[in-house]
Design a protein around this motif. Structure first.
Motif, PDB file in Angstrom:
ATOM      1  N   TYR A 177       0.843  -1.189   0.000  1.00  0.00           N
ATOM      2  CA  TYR A 177       0.000   0.000   0.000  1.00  0.00           C
ATOM      3  C   TYR A 177       0.883   1.245   0.000  1.00  0.00           C
ATOM      4  O   TYR A 177       0.709   2.152   0.792  1.00  0.00           O
ATOM      5  CB  TYR A 177      -0.915   0.000   1.219  1.00  0.00           C
ATOM      6  CG  TYR A 177      -1.836  -1.201   1.292  1.00  0.00           C
ATOM      7  CD1 TYR A 177      -2.517  -1.643   0.164  1.00  0.00           C
ATOM      8  CD2 TYR A 177      -2.020  -1.883   2.490  1.00  0.00           C
ATOM      9  CE1 TYR A 177      -3.356  -2.743   0.225  1.00  0.00           C
ATOM     10  CE2 TYR A 177      -2.864  -2.975   2.562  1.00  0.00           C
ATOM     11  CZ  TYR A 177      -3.527  -3.403   1.425  1.00  0.00           C
ATOM     12  OH  TYR A 177      -4.359  -4.496   1.494  1.00  0.00           O
TER      13      TYR A 177
ATOM     14  N   ASN B 124       1.095   3.677  -1.976  1.00  0.00           N
ATOM     15  CA  ASN B 124       0.496   4.934  -2.435  1.00  0.00           C
ATOM     16  C   ASN B 124      -0.258   5.646  -1.322  1.00  0.00           C
ATOM     17  O   ASN B 124      -0.950   6.627  -1.554  1.00  0.00           O
ATOM     18  CB  ASN B 124      -0.434   4.677  -3.619  1.00  0.00           C
ATOM     19  CG  ASN B 124      -1.596   3.763  -3.240  1.00  0.00           C
ATOM     20  OD1 ASN B 124      -1.643   3.232  -2.130  1.00  0.00           O
ATOM     21  ND2 ASN B 124      -2.530   3.588  -4.166  1.00  0.00           N
ATOM     22  N   CYS B 125      -0.109   5.130  -0.089  1.00  0.00           N
ATOM     23  CA  CYS B 125      -0.699   5.748   1.112  1.00  0.00           C
ATOM     24  C   CYS B 125      -2.203   5.560   1.231  1.00  0.00           C
ATOM     25  O   CYS B 125      -2.809   6.042   2.175  1.00  0.00           O
ATOM     26  CB  CYS B 125      -0.366   7.244   1.205  1.00  0.00           C
ATOM     27  SG  CYS B 125       1.396   7.526   1.455  1.00  0.00           S
ATOM     28  N   SER B 126      -2.823   4.920   0.263  1.00  0.00           N
ATOM     29  CA  SER B 126      -4.256   4.680   0.381  1.00  0.00           C
ATOM     30  C   SER B 126      -4.493   3.222   0.728  1.00  0.00           C
ATOM     31  O   SER B 126      -3.686   2.350   0.427  1.00  0.00           O
ATOM     32  CB  SER B 126      -4.974   5.042  -0.919  1.00  0.00           C
ATOM     33  OG  SER B 126      -4.519   4.206  -1.967  1.00  0.00           O
TER      34      SER B 126
ATOM     35  N   THR C 295     -11.082   0.109   0.887  1.00  0.00           N
ATOM     36  CA  THR C 295     -12.185   0.469   1.772  1.00  0.00           C
ATOM     37  C   THR C 295     -12.522  -0.702   2.699  1.00  0.00           C
ATOM     38  O   THR C 295     -12.113  -1.843   2.463  1.00  0.00           O
ATOM     39  CB  THR C 295     -13.436   0.826   0.962  1.00  0.00           C
ATOM     40  OG1 THR C 295     -13.878  -0.347   0.254  1.00  0.00           O
ATOM     41  CG2 THR C 295     -13.137   1.946  -0.025  1.00  0.00           C
TER      42      THR C 295
ATOM     43  N   SER D 244      -7.206   7.872  10.215  1.00  0.00           N
ATOM     44  CA  SER D 244      -8.500   8.056   9.566  1.00  0.00           C
ATOM     45  C   SER D 244      -8.930   9.508   9.700  1.00  0.00           C
ATOM     46  O   SER D 244      -8.848  10.095  10.789  1.00  0.00           O
ATOM     47  CB  SER D 244      -9.560   7.145  10.200  1.00  0.00           C
ATOM     48  OG  SER D 244      -9.224   5.799  10.035  1.00  0.00           O
TER      49      SER D 244
ATOM     50  N   LYS E 148      -5.877   6.179   5.714  1.00  0.00           N
ATOM     51  CA  LYS E 148      -4.632   6.280   4.965  1.00  0.00           C
ATOM     52  C   LYS E 148      -3.489   5.608   5.715  1.00  0.00           C
ATOM     53  O   LYS E 148      -3.491   5.543   6.947  1.00  0.00           O
ATOM     54  CB  LYS E 148      -4.254   7.759   4.742  1.00  0.00           C
ATOM     55  CG  LYS E 148      -5.311   8.585   4.018  1.00  0.00           C
ATOM     56  CD  LYS E 148      -5.377   8.230   2.552  1.00  0.00           C
ATOM     57  CE  LYS E 148      -6.348   9.146   1.815  1.00  0.00           C
ATOM     58  NZ  LYS E 148      -6.433   8.810   0.371  1.00  0.00           N
TER      59      LYS E 148
END
Length: 221
Positions: free
Chosen positions: A25, A27-29, A32, A62, A69
Motif C-alpha cells: 500500500y 500509495n498511502c491509500s 475500503t 483516519s 490512509k
C-alpha cells in the motif's frame, strides 16, 4: 466465541500490517472497509476493529471524508513489541532491528544502573536465580549458542523488570522477541564475558549503580 472473534481481528490486522510494511500500500491509500471485508471474507465490523489495532500502532490514520490512509513510516510506533512479534523476520524490518541492536549499547547499561538502584528484594532474588542458571550453563556448555539464547534472554528480561523503569518495558519485550527470532545474531557468551555479567550481577546485588553501568558498557567494547 469472543476469543475467536478477537483472534480474527488480530489476524486481519497482522495481514494488513504486513502489506503496509512490505509496501503493497505504498500509495498511502488503503482499500475500503467493504473491499477488505470482501477480500478476507469477514464482517465489516471485524475489519473496523482490525484497523483500530493498526491505528493504535501508528500505521494508519483516519480522517473524515479522506478515509483511512497509511501513515508515513516516520510516524509508526516502532516501540510496539507486537510489530516485532509479527514481523521481526521480514527483510523490511532488518534496518529497524539493526538500529535497535545499536541502541542496546545505551539501554542495557542504564537498565543495569536502574536495577541496582530500584530492584526490590524479591526481584534481586529472582535475578539471582536466573543469573545462576545462566552462569552455570556457560561454564558447562560454553559453545552451545542455541540453548544460551533463552537463558540470556531471561537474564535481560529479569534485569529490565528489576529496573522498575516503565520506559524500559517496551524495550525489554522487543529484546525478548528478537532473542527468540531465528535470524537474530547474538554474540556468543563465553567464560570471559561471563566475568562481565558476574560484575553486573554483583553490582546490582550491592546496589552499586555506577559499577553496574560501567560493567555493562564493557559488553559492547
Amino acid at each position: 466465541m469472543e476469543s475467536t472473534k478477537e483472534s480474527i481481528h488480530v489476524k486481519i490486522s497482522s495481514e494488513i500490517a504486513k502489506n503496509i510494511i512490505t509496501g503493497q500500500y505504498s500509495n498511502c491509500s488503503l482499500p475500503t472497509e467493504m473491499e477488505l471485508s470482501s477480500h478476507y471474507s469477514v464482517s465489516r465490523n471485524s475489519v473496523r476493529e482490525a484497523l483500530k489495532i493498526l491505528a493504535s500502532k501508528g500505521l494508519l490514520c483516519s480522517k473524515q471524508k479522506a478515509g483511512t490512509k497509511v501513515t508515513p513510516r516516520s510516524e509508526w510506533n516502532f516501540l510496539d513489541p507486537q510489530l516485532y512479534e509479527w514481523f521481526s523476520e521480514l527483510p523490511e524490518m532488518e534496518g529497524v532491528i539493526a538500529k535497535f541492536i545499536r541502541m542496546q549499547k545505551l539501554l542495557i547499561p542504564e537498565a543495569c544502573a536502574d536495577a541496582a538502584l530500584n530492584a526490590t528484594g524479591e526481584q534481586r532474588v529472582q535475578l539471582s536465580r536466573v543469573f545462576q542458571a545462566f552462569s552455570t550453563h556457560i561454564r558447562e556448555s560454553e559453545n552451545d549458542l542455541l540453548s544460551s539464547k533463552p537463558l540470556l534472554s531471561s537474564f535481560y528480561r529479569t534485569l529490565f523488570i528489576a529496573s522498575n523503569n516503565e520506559l524500559f518495558s517496551p524495550y525489554a519485550k522487543i529484546l525478548d522477541i528478537l532473542f527468540h527470532s531465528k535470524d537474530y545474531q547474538l554474540s556468543q557468551p563465553t567464560i570471559n564475558t561471563l566475568e562481565i555479567y558476574q560484575k553486573i550481577y554483583d553490582s546490582i546485588m550491592i546496589a552499586d549503580e555506577m559499577s553496574a553501568r560501567k560493567a555493562a558498557r564493557k559488553l559492547f567494547n
